[in-house]
Design an enzyme around this catalytic site. Structure first.
Site, PDB file in Angstrom:
ATOM      1  N   GLY A   1       0.806  -1.210   0.000  1.00  0.00           N
ATOM      2  CA  GLY A   1       0.000   0.000   0.000  1.00  0.00           C
ATOM      3  C   GLY A   1       0.841   1.263   0.000  1.00  0.00           C
ATOM      4  O   GLY A   1       0.325   2.367   0.165  1.00  0.00           O
TER       5      GLY A   1
ATOM      6  N   SER B   1       2.427   2.858  -2.436  1.00  0.00           N
ATOM      7  CA  SER B   1       2.136   3.803  -3.517  1.00  0.00           C
ATOM      8  C   SER B   1       0.876   4.604  -3.224  1.00  0.00           C
ATOM      9  O   SER B   1       0.846   5.829  -3.394  1.00  0.00           O
ATOM     10  CB  SER B   1       1.991   3.071  -4.852  1.00  0.00           C
ATOM     11  OG  SER B   1       3.211   2.505  -5.246  1.00  0.00           O
TER      12      SER B   1
ATOM     13  N   HIS C   1      -2.236   1.714 -11.165  1.00  0.00           N
ATOM     14  CA  HIS C   1      -1.695   2.925 -10.553  1.00  0.00           C
ATOM     15  C   HIS C   1      -2.201   4.171 -11.285  1.00  0.00           C
ATOM     16  O   HIS C   1      -2.607   5.146 -10.652  1.00  0.00           O
ATOM     17  CB  HIS C   1      -0.167   2.902 -10.575  1.00  0.00           C
ATOM     18  CG  HIS C   1       0.441   2.075  -9.495  1.00  0.00           C
ATOM     19  ND1 HIS C   1       1.416   2.565  -8.666  1.00  0.00           N
ATOM     20  CD2 HIS C   1       0.230   0.803  -9.101  1.00  0.00           C
ATOM     21  CE1 HIS C   1       1.776   1.627  -7.811  1.00  0.00           C
ATOM     22  NE2 HIS C   1       1.067   0.541  -8.058  1.00  0.00           N
TER      23      HIS C   1
ATOM     24  N   ALA D   1      -4.899   4.612 -12.983  1.00  0.00           N
ATOM     25  CA  ALA D   1      -6.333   4.826 -12.764  1.00  0.00           C
ATOM     26  C   ALA D   1      -6.607   5.539 -11.442  1.00  0.00           C
ATOM     27  O   ALA D   1      -7.617   6.227 -11.313  1.00  0.00           O
ATOM     28  CB  ALA D   1      -7.078   3.491 -12.814  1.00  0.00           C
TER      29      ALA D   1
ATOM     30  N   ASP E   1       7.722   6.962  -8.070  1.00  0.00           N
ATOM     31  CA  ASP E   1       7.219   5.630  -7.730  1.00  0.00           C
ATOM     32  C   ASP E   1       7.703   4.631  -8.775  1.00  0.00           C
ATOM     33  O   ASP E   1       7.197   4.597  -9.884  1.00  0.00           O
ATOM     34  CB  ASP E   1       5.690   5.666  -7.691  1.00  0.00           C
ATOM     35  CG  ASP E   1       5.095   4.412  -7.093  1.00  0.00           C
ATOM     36  OD1 ASP E   1       5.846   3.546  -6.629  1.00  0.00           O
ATOM     37  OD2 ASP E   1       3.855   4.318  -7.099  1.00  0.00           O
TER      38      ASP E   1
END
Length: 176
Positions: free
Chosen positions: A13, A15, A49, A51, A78
């Site tokens: 979790g 990101s 990611h 979205a 990221d």
């Protein structure tokens, strides 16, 4: 300087936590993507990611550089481990582990540039050392370089969090 380091394991979790922190700055966000859609599984992760990100965020691909933070915006990178793996791959270090030494200085110089940024920067990174020591030299070179880079960023960061099961745990308290 406002450097935040968000670390954690795969699918922890981290990101999503970093995205919430970036949104909370109230600044325009530049998302620096480090992953390459080399296979269907990675392409699915990238789509997932993307979205989640607000349409107003600017997304750039890192390539050989993590980019430089710009005044007036928050930069979200990221993730660091994927970028380091790409740098090692471009140098041929996975085929010839001795080439990892050639990449080390370049990677750490880029990390030092991030640490010196004056604009807000949030870096997502895998927490090195939580698993088994890899059996092959190339994977150990990646792990060693990731560990060194994360420690360097943590030393310079105003805030370090580790994310476990979607929960952020402060590793350090924010600097004034």
């Amino acid at each position: 300087m406002s450097l935040t380091l968000v670390i954690g394991g795969t699918r922890s979790g981290k990101s999503a936590r970093a995205e919430r922190l970036a949104a909370a700055t109230g600044l325009p966000v530049r998302y620096v993507a480090t992953a390459d859609a080399a296979d269907d599984s990675m392409a699915d992760r990238i789509r997932e990611h993307a979205a989640r990100r607000p349409a107003a965020w600017t997304t750039v691909e890192a390539g050989e550089s993590l980019g430089h933070a710009a005044d007036g915006e928050c930069t979200l990178i990221d993730g660091l481990g994927v970028w380091i793996a790409g740098a090692l791959h471009r140098a041929g270090a996975f085929a010839a582990p001795e080439r990892a030494a050639d990449v080390r200085d370049e990677v750490l110089a880029e990390v030092d540039r991030l640490a010196a940024a004056t604009a807000p920067v949030i870096v997502v990174a895998e927490e090195a050392g939580q698993g088994v020591l890899p059996a092959d030299a190339s994977s150990r070179a990646w792990l060693d370089l990731l560990g060194e880079a994360v420690q360097r960023l943590a030393a310079a960061a105003n805030r370090v969090e580790i994310v476990v099961a979607g929960r952020a745990i402060p590793v350090t308290t924010p600097r004034p």
